[in-house]
Design a protein around this motif. Structure first.
Motif, PDB file in Angstrom:
ATOM      1  N   HIS A 121      -8.216   9.900   0.522  1.00  0.00           N
ATOM      2  CA  HIS A 121      -7.568   9.207   1.648  1.00  0.00           C
ATOM      3  C   HIS A 121      -6.480  10.075   2.280  1.00  0.00           C
ATOM      4  O   HIS A 121      -6.399  10.198   3.501  1.00  0.00           O
ATOM      5  N   ASP A 154      -4.450  -3.540  10.131  1.00  0.00           N
ATOM      6  CA  ASP A 154      -5.050  -3.846   8.832  1.00  0.00           C
ATOM      7  C   ASP A 154      -6.467  -3.280   8.827  1.00  0.00           C
ATOM      8  O   ASP A 154      -7.223  -3.495   9.776  1.00  0.00           O
ATOM      9  N   PHE A 155      -6.828  -2.552   7.769  1.00  0.00           N
ATOM     10  CA  PHE A 155      -8.138  -1.899   7.701  1.00  0.00           C
ATOM     11  C   PHE A 155      -9.279  -2.890   7.858  1.00  0.00           C
ATOM     12  O   PHE A 155     -10.369  -2.536   8.307  1.00  0.00           O
ATOM     13  N   THR A 181       0.809  -1.218   0.000  1.00  0.00           N
ATOM     14  CA  THR A 181       0.000   0.000   0.000  1.00  0.00           C
ATOM     15  C   THR A 181       0.842   1.267   0.000  1.00  0.00           C
ATOM     16  O   THR A 181       0.310   2.358   0.092  1.00  0.00           O
ATOM     17  N   HIS A 224      -2.149   7.683   9.894  1.00  0.00           N
ATOM     18  CA  HIS A 224      -2.618   7.376  11.250  1.00  0.00           C
ATOM     19  C   HIS A 224      -2.012   8.351  12.259  1.00  0.00           C
ATOM     20  O   HIS A 224      -2.736   8.984  13.043  1.00  0.00           O
ATOM     21  N   ARG A 231      -0.113   3.453   2.742  1.00  0.00           N
ATOM     22  CA  ARG A 231      -1.517   3.856   2.854  1.00  0.00           C
ATOM     23  C   ARG A 231      -2.361   2.708   3.369  1.00  0.00           C
ATOM     24  O   ARG A 231      -1.964   1.553   3.322  1.00  0.00           O
ATOM     25  N   CYS A 232      -3.565   3.058   3.805  1.00  0.00           N
ATOM     26  CA  CYS A 232      -4.528   2.039   4.198  1.00  0.00           C
ATOM     27  C   CYS A 232      -4.803   1.109   3.023  1.00  0.00           C
ATOM     28  O   CYS A 232      -4.874   1.560   1.867  1.00  0.00           O
ATOM     29  N   HIS A 275      -7.489   4.940  10.315  1.00  0.00           N
ATOM     30  CA  HIS A 275      -6.335   4.698   9.446  1.00  0.00           C
ATOM     31  C   HIS A 275      -5.554   3.558  10.095  1.00  0.00           C
ATOM     32  O   HIS A 275      -5.301   3.585  11.308  1.00  0.00           O
ATOM     33  N   GLN A 276      -5.204   2.549   9.317  1.00  0.00           N
ATOM     34  CA  GLN A 276      -4.446   1.446   9.904  1.00  0.00           C
ATOM     35  C   GLN A 276      -3.120   1.989  10.424  1.00  0.00           C
ATOM     36  O   GLN A 276      -2.595   2.984   9.912  1.00  0.00           O
ATOM     37  N   CYS A 282      -0.319   2.976   8.214  1.00  0.00           N
ATOM     38  CA  CYS A 282      -0.571   4.062   7.247  1.00  0.00           C
ATOM     39  C   CYS A 282       0.061   5.355   7.751  1.00  0.00           C
ATOM     40  O   CYS A 282      -0.061   5.694   8.934  1.00  0.00           O
TER      41      CYS A 282
END
Length: 197
Positions: free
Chosen positions: A24, A138-139, A6, A189, A9-10, A182-183, A186
């Motif tokens: 995002h 993890d989302f 990612t 977060h 990113r999430c 936000h994971q 990420c």
């Protein structure tokens, strides 16, 4: 970009769509305190019901324009002629029920203001006035609803809002930063957490 890569990113943002990535990276999870902006987001989340969020993002500017910039004073006065105009506008989600919900929501928003109630303070009270920061790496670990979203959905419905079930409301809470989902892997977060300090 894939869910496994990612790039910081999430995982749900595993897309090459620049609109989705920008949403995002700059909007999702940022604490929103403006009462009008919160109402707009609640309406947009209601319009999303049964659809993908990217559909709403792609239509958002058209929806804003069609709904008078989401000015509750304007939308609250919409009549059948306005509803017919909106039903014929390809830029929006042409659902009479969702259009009616937006109009009624504007009327309730104004009623609350006239009664001295701050829409933002009222909504934020469901999370104690401050964002909830979750620890999910993890989302997919994030819930689809919580006791707070169930309580908010119930309270919104009691006031007369529609398209605001607990799952829609939780997505709203995530989007407006009442919950920082936000994971933890990420880059946003920590940035979003810092906004509430």
């Amino acid at each position: 970009m894939t869910d496994s890569d990612t790039s910081g990113r999430c995982g749900w943002c595993g897309t090459t769509d620049p609109l989705y990535i920008a949403y995002h990276d700059t909007e999702w999870g940022v604490p929103e305190r403006d009462p009008r902006a919160l109402w707009e987001k609640l309406v947009l989340d209601g319009f999303q019901a049964g659809l993908a969020w990217i559909t709403i993002l792609r239509k958002r500017e058209g929806i804003r324009d069609a709904f008078g910039g989401f000015d509750p004073e304007i939308v609250a006065r919409y009549d059948e002629a306005d509803i017919q105009r909106l039903l014929g506008d390809a830029r929006i989600i042409r659902s009479r029920a969702k259009i009616n919900a937006a109009i009624r929501g504007a009327q309730i928003w104004l009623e609350m203001r006239e009664n001295g109630e701050d829409f933002s303070e009222w909504l934020w009270s469901f999370v104690g006035g401050e964002p909830i920061h979750t620890p999910f790496a993890d989302f997919r670990q994030a819930p689809t609803q919580t006791e707070q979203s169930v309580a908010m959905a119930k309270a919104l419905k009691k006031r007369g809002f529609n398209f605001c079930g607990p799952v829609i409301v939780y997505a709203f809470m995530q989007a407006v930063g009442m919950v920082n989902d936000h994971q933890t892997t990420c880059f946003r977060h920590g940035e979003v957490r810092a906004m509430s300090l």
